[in-house]
Design an enzyme around this catalytic site. Sequence first.
Site, mmCIF file in Angstrom:
data_model
loop_
_atom_site.group_PDB
_atom_site.id
_atom_site.type_symbol
_atom_site.label_atom_id
_atom_site.label_comp_id
_atom_site.label_asym_id
_atom_site.label_seq_id
_atom_site.Cartn_x
_atom_site.Cartn_y
_atom_site.Cartn_z
ATOM 1 N N ARG A 25 46.603 63.593 39.818
ATOM 2 C CA ARG A 25 47.201 62.814 40.905
ATOM 3 C C ARG A 25 48.094 63.610 41.416
ATOM 4 O O ARG A 25 48.572 64.356 42.868
ATOM 5 C CB ARG A 25 48.103 61.743 40.734
ATOM 6 C CG ARG A 25 48.340 60.674 41.588
ATOM 7 C CD ARG A 25 48.396 59.908 41.770
ATOM 8 N NE ARG A 25 49.434 59.290 42.867
ATOM 9 C CZ ARG A 25 48.980 58.096 44.423
ATOM 10 N NH1 ARG A 25 47.149 58.118 43.937
ATOM 11 N NH2 ARG A 25 49.573 58.155 44.844
ATOM 12 N N ILE A 51 47.815 60.214 51.204
ATOM 13 C CA ILE A 51 47.083 59.755 49.882
ATOM 14 C C ILE A 51 47.735 57.829 49.070
ATOM 15 O O ILE A 51 49.010 58.093 48.951
ATOM 16 C CB ILE A 51 47.078 60.227 48.548
ATOM 17 C CG1 ILE A 51 46.975 60.360 47.440
ATOM 18 C CG2 ILE A 51 48.492 61.113 48.224
ATOM 19 C CD1 ILE A 51 46.654 61.458 46.423
ATOM 20 N N SER A 52 46.877 57.504 48.551
ATOM 21 C CA SER A 52 47.090 56.227 48.680
ATOM 22 C C SER A 52 47.810 55.739 47.476
ATOM 23 O O SER A 52 47.897 56.638 46.150
ATOM 24 C CB SER A 52 45.434 55.369 48.615
ATOM 25 O OG SER A 52 44.718 55.512 49.582
ATOM 26 N N GLN A 53 48.717 54.453 47.219
ATOM 27 C CA GLN A 53 48.791 54.147 46.463
ATOM 28 C C GLN A 53 48.253 54.328 45.447
ATOM 29 O O GLN A 53 46.935 53.446 45.652
ATOM 30 C CB GLN A 53 49.799 52.821 46.333
ATOM 31 C CG GLN A 53 50.465 52.283 45.906
ATOM 32 C CD GLN A 53 50.802 50.819 45.837
ATOM 33 O OE1 GLN A 53 50.087 49.954 46.965
ATOM 34 N NE2 GLN A 53 51.344 50.462 45.144
ATOM 35 N N PRO A 54 49.226 54.044 43.562
ATOM 36 C CA PRO A 54 47.707 54.634 42.694
ATOM 37 C C PRO A 54 46.934 52.714 42.566
ATOM 38 O O PRO A 54 46.108 52.570 42.116
ATOM 39 C CB PRO A 54 48.421 54.921 41.671
ATOM 40 C CG PRO A 54 49.405 55.857 41.909
ATOM 41 C CD PRO A 54 49.723 54.865 43.710
#
Length: 212
Positions: A25, A51-54
């Site tokens: 990531r 970038i989206s939360q994992p």
Amino acid sequence: MVETQITGRGIKQKEVVDAMLKVPRHLFTEETFISQAYNDYPLPIGGDQTISQPYIVALMTEALKLDGTEKVLEIGTGSGYQSAVLSLMAHKVYSVERLSTLADRARKILDSLLCSNVVIRVADGTLGWAVNGPYDAIIVTAGSPEVPEAYMQQLKVGGRLVIPVGGEQAQELIRVTRLEGAFKKESLGGCRFVKLVGKYGWRAKETGSATY
Ligand code: SAH
């Protein structure tokens, strides 16, 4: 990250967990945020996007019910992180991004990771990508006031669409499954995404920097 945020919060599909373990990531975040790359929140990637939360990446990916054979349409390439996760879980990924700066950056990172089954196009993704459809799965990683018609049309019978739908500040994550002659809708919970900007999404600001 995977232990506390992914399996710890109920993501069960082994392939999703494996993909989250494999994709580095920190390569997808901006340099300033590398030390926070595995933290439990979204991060800026430039152009007012994130970038989206994992956990959200894993949740949406699991909701697509992929077995590795699928043709997937992704709307909102952004950093390319979600595309990299999908590339390990599907046969082919078609990804549409409206900002060419982000699309170019994502392409370079995905090339460096040899994600050769991801095709990126700079365009208004609210129209889908008809020529390569219909798709087994469609994932939209930006929030829309409603579900653009094109996605329903470009989904195979049996196919799954996962999309955040709602207002500018908060949305509901919806899964639409195309059945013979009908669409089944399920709620996967609340979420918060940046806006899907385009003909059938939110309107671009006058100063918007779309490049298609
Ligand atoms: N999946 C991305 C997160 C992207 S954030 C990741 O893993 O990093 C949402 C992205 O959707 C932004 O890059 C934004 O530019 C893009 N976007 C917004 N409206 C769009 C549209 N109509 N078509 C294609 N991309 C769009």
